[in-house]
Design a protein around this motif. Sequence first.
Motif, mmCIF file in Angstrom:
data_model
loop_
_atom_site.group_PDB
_atom_site.id
_atom_site.type_symbol
_atom_site.label_atom_id
_atom_site.label_comp_id
_atom_site.label_asym_id
_atom_site.label_seq_id
_atom_site.Cartn_x
_atom_site.Cartn_y
_atom_site.Cartn_z
ATOM 1 N N HIS A 215 -4.091 8.094 8.251
ATOM 2 C CA HIS A 215 -4.864 9.331 8.187
ATOM 3 C C HIS A 215 -4.122 10.416 7.427
ATOM 4 C CE1 HIS A 215 -7.707 7.898 11.198
ATOM 5 N NE2 HIS A 215 -6.687 7.536 11.949
ATOM 6 N N TYR A 216 -2.809 10.551 7.748
ATOM 7 C CA TYR A 216 -2.089 11.723 7.275
ATOM 8 C C TYR A 216 -0.602 11.498 7.482
ATOM 9 C CZ TYR A 216 -1.508 16.806 6.671
ATOM 10 O OH TYR A 216 -1.179 18.043 6.219
ATOM 11 N N VAL A 217 0.213 12.087 6.645
ATOM 12 C CA VAL A 217 1.662 12.106 6.834
ATOM 13 C C VAL A 217 2.084 13.561 6.762
ATOM 14 C CG1 VAL A 217 3.905 11.419 5.904
ATOM 15 C CG2 VAL A 217 1.977 9.836 5.791
ATOM 16 N N ASP A 218 2.834 14.027 7.765
ATOM 17 C CA ASP A 218 3.276 15.413 7.727
ATOM 18 C C ASP A 218 4.707 15.542 8.213
ATOM 19 O OD1 ASP A 218 2.540 14.951 10.392
ATOM 20 O OD2 ASP A 218 1.736 16.929 10.688
ATOM 21 N N ILE A 219 5.219 16.756 8.088
ATOM 22 C CA ILE A 219 6.603 17.044 8.462
ATOM 23 C C ILE A 219 6.600 18.093 9.559
ATOM 24 C CG2 ILE A 219 8.767 18.060 7.653
ATOM 25 C CD1 ILE A 219 8.296 16.665 5.001
ATOM 26 N N HIS A 220 7.353 17.802 10.631
ATOM 27 C CA HIS A 220 7.552 18.784 11.698
ATOM 28 C C HIS A 220 8.865 19.500 11.466
ATOM 29 C CE1 HIS A 220 4.734 16.919 14.939
ATOM 30 N NE2 HIS A 220 4.091 17.436 13.919
ATOM 31 N N TYR A 221 8.846 20.806 11.670
ATOM 32 C CA TYR A 221 10.046 21.608 11.487
ATOM 33 C C TYR A 221 10.044 22.743 12.492
ATOM 34 C CZ TYR A 221 6.999 24.956 9.044
ATOM 35 O OH TYR A 221 6.000 25.842 8.732
ATOM 36 N N ASN B 19 0.864 -1.176 0.000
ATOM 37 C CA ASN B 19 0.000 0.000 0.000
ATOM 38 C C ASN B 19 0.898 1.222 0.000
ATOM 39 O OD1 ASN B 19 -2.563 -1.455 0.457
ATOM 40 N ND2 ASN B 19 -1.583 -2.002 2.370
ATOM 41 N N GLU B 20 0.592 2.217 -0.843
ATOM 42 C CA GLU B 20 1.442 3.393 -0.913
ATOM 43 C C GLU B 20 0.643 4.640 -1.249
ATOM 44 O OE1 GLU B 20 4.352 2.727 -3.967
ATOM 45 O OE2 GLU B 20 2.897 2.873 -5.575
ATOM 46 N N VAL B 21 1.250 5.786 -0.913
ATOM 47 C CA VAL B 21 0.679 7.080 -1.253
ATOM 48 C C VAL B 21 1.848 8.001 -1.605
ATOM 49 C CG1 VAL B 21 0.666 7.886 1.158
ATOM 50 C CG2 VAL B 21 -0.889 8.916 -0.496
ATOM 51 N N HIS B 22 1.642 8.874 -2.568
ATOM 52 C CA HIS B 22 2.678 9.834 -2.974
ATOM 53 C C HIS B 22 2.283 11.213 -2.460
ATOM 54 C CE1 HIS B 22 4.958 7.163 -5.661
ATOM 55 N NE2 HIS B 22 3.793 6.532 -5.731
ATOM 56 N N LEU B 23 3.240 11.899 -1.830
ATOM 57 C CA LEU B 23 2.989 13.179 -1.177
ATOM 58 C C LEU B 23 4.028 14.208 -1.602
ATOM 59 C CD1 LEU B 23 2.831 11.380 2.226
ATOM 60 C CD2 LEU B 23 0.815 12.256 1.060
ATOM 61 N N GLU B 24 3.675 15.470 -1.516
ATOM 62 C CA GLU B 24 4.616 16.560 -1.783
ATOM 63 C C GLU B 24 4.523 17.577 -0.657
ATOM 64 O OE1 GLU B 24 3.717 18.202 -5.610
ATOM 65 O OE2 GLU B 24 4.080 16.312 -6.641
ATOM 66 N N TYR B 25 5.689 18.076 -0.240
ATOM 67 C CA TYR B 25 5.741 19.081 0.821
ATOM 68 C C TYR B 25 6.542 20.278 0.339
ATOM 69 C CZ TYR B 25 4.243 15.195 3.660
ATOM 70 O OH TYR B 25 3.539 14.125 4.151
ATOM 71 N N HIS B 26 5.997 21.455 0.555
ATOM 72 C CA HIS B 26 6.656 22.720 0.239
ATOM 73 C C HIS B 26 7.298 23.234 1.515
ATOM 74 C CE1 HIS B 26 6.215 27.222 0.069
ATOM 75 N NE2 HIS B 26 6.908 27.006 -1.027
ATOM 76 N N LEU C 110 11.227 21.714 -2.319
ATOM 77 C CA LEU C 110 10.138 20.762 -2.475
ATOM 78 C C LEU C 110 10.618 19.372 -2.071
ATOM 79 C CD1 LEU C 110 7.196 20.627 -3.450
ATOM 80 C CD2 LEU C 110 8.066 20.059 -5.705
ATOM 81 N N ILE C 111 9.852 18.738 -1.196
ATOM 82 C CA ILE C 111 10.141 17.393 -0.724
ATOM 83 C C ILE C 111 9.102 16.457 -1.345
ATOM 84 C CG2 ILE C 111 10.283 15.883 1.288
ATOM 85 C CD1 ILE C 111 10.887 18.476 2.939
ATOM 86 N N SER D 149 7.288 3.154 5.856
ATOM 87 C CA SER D 149 8.507 3.476 5.125
ATOM 88 C C SER D 149 8.288 4.728 4.288
ATOM 89 C CB SER D 149 8.905 2.313 4.218
ATOM 90 O OG SER D 149 9.206 1.170 4.994
ATOM 91 N N PHE D 150 9.354 5.496 4.145
ATOM 92 C CA PHE D 150 9.314 6.755 3.396
ATOM 93 C C PHE D 150 10.479 6.780 2.416
ATOM 94 C CE2 PHE D 150 7.895 7.428 7.764
ATOM 95 C CZ PHE D 150 6.603 7.899 7.572
ATOM 96 N N GLU D 151 10.190 7.022 1.162
ATOM 97 C CA GLU D 151 11.208 7.222 0.138
ATOM 98 C C GLU D 151 11.115 8.694 -0.259
ATOM 99 O OE1 GLU D 151 10.798 5.704 -4.087
ATOM 100 O OE2 GLU D 151 12.208 4.264 -3.208
ATOM 101 N N VAL D 152 12.214 9.445 -0.081
ATOM 102 C CA VAL D 152 12.155 10.904 -0.155
ATOM 103 C C VAL D 152 13.215 11.463 -1.099
ATOM 104 C CG1 VAL D 152 12.381 13.015 1.214
ATOM 105 C CG2 VAL D 152 11.275 11.016 2.200
ATOM 106 N N SER D 153 12.834 12.499 -1.857
ATOM 107 C CA SER D 153 13.768 13.268 -2.667
ATOM 108 C C SER D 153 13.523 14.746 -2.384
ATOM 109 C CB SER D 153 13.571 12.971 -4.159
ATOM 110 O OG SER D 153 14.532 13.659 -4.926
ATOM 111 N N TYR D 154 14.549 15.573 -2.569
ATOM 112 C CA TYR D 154 14.436 17.002 -2.263
ATOM 113 C C TYR D 154 15.160 17.829 -3.321
ATOM 114 C CZ TYR D 154 15.300 21.551 -0.192
ATOM 115 O OH TYR D 154 15.352 22.906 0.005
#
Length: 151
Positions: A129-135, A2-9, A106-107, A46-51
Amino acid sequence: MNEVHLEYHVMHDYCLGTDIFIHAHWSQIVVDTGGPAGAPGNCKWSFEVSYAKGHNQAAFIAPVSTSVTQTASAIQYRHMLAEVQLSASAPSASQIDTDDLEPDGLILCRCFRDPTDLADTLNQVPFLHYVDIHYQTTSMGTKQKAPNFYV
């Protein structure tokens, strides 16, 4: 799988030089019994990430992969948060470089759960429910919309 693709600014209030953390908010519909002696099992996200920096400054880096494993709750519908450090100034092979992060970057992220992974002993399908980034924030945005953001 199961997977979902996300983008973070990367927001303009991001505090330069500070690490970021990614985490999954999830729940289970039934009490899990996939662990030892029928106790709740573990769920591995699991998270596969590019920036890439914005404003035509850089190409996207080769993806890095990281994960976090969390024991399920013994209570139905519990709101769970599984977090892992995503960046560091001296990054490991599973992190991006904190020193490259800046506003308008962009992540790109693929979040997935592989129930065949031996670390994932959950015997049910959890609900993501949700995937987010804390900063860390400066509590104020940048002065400019493009580099140099702070002049």
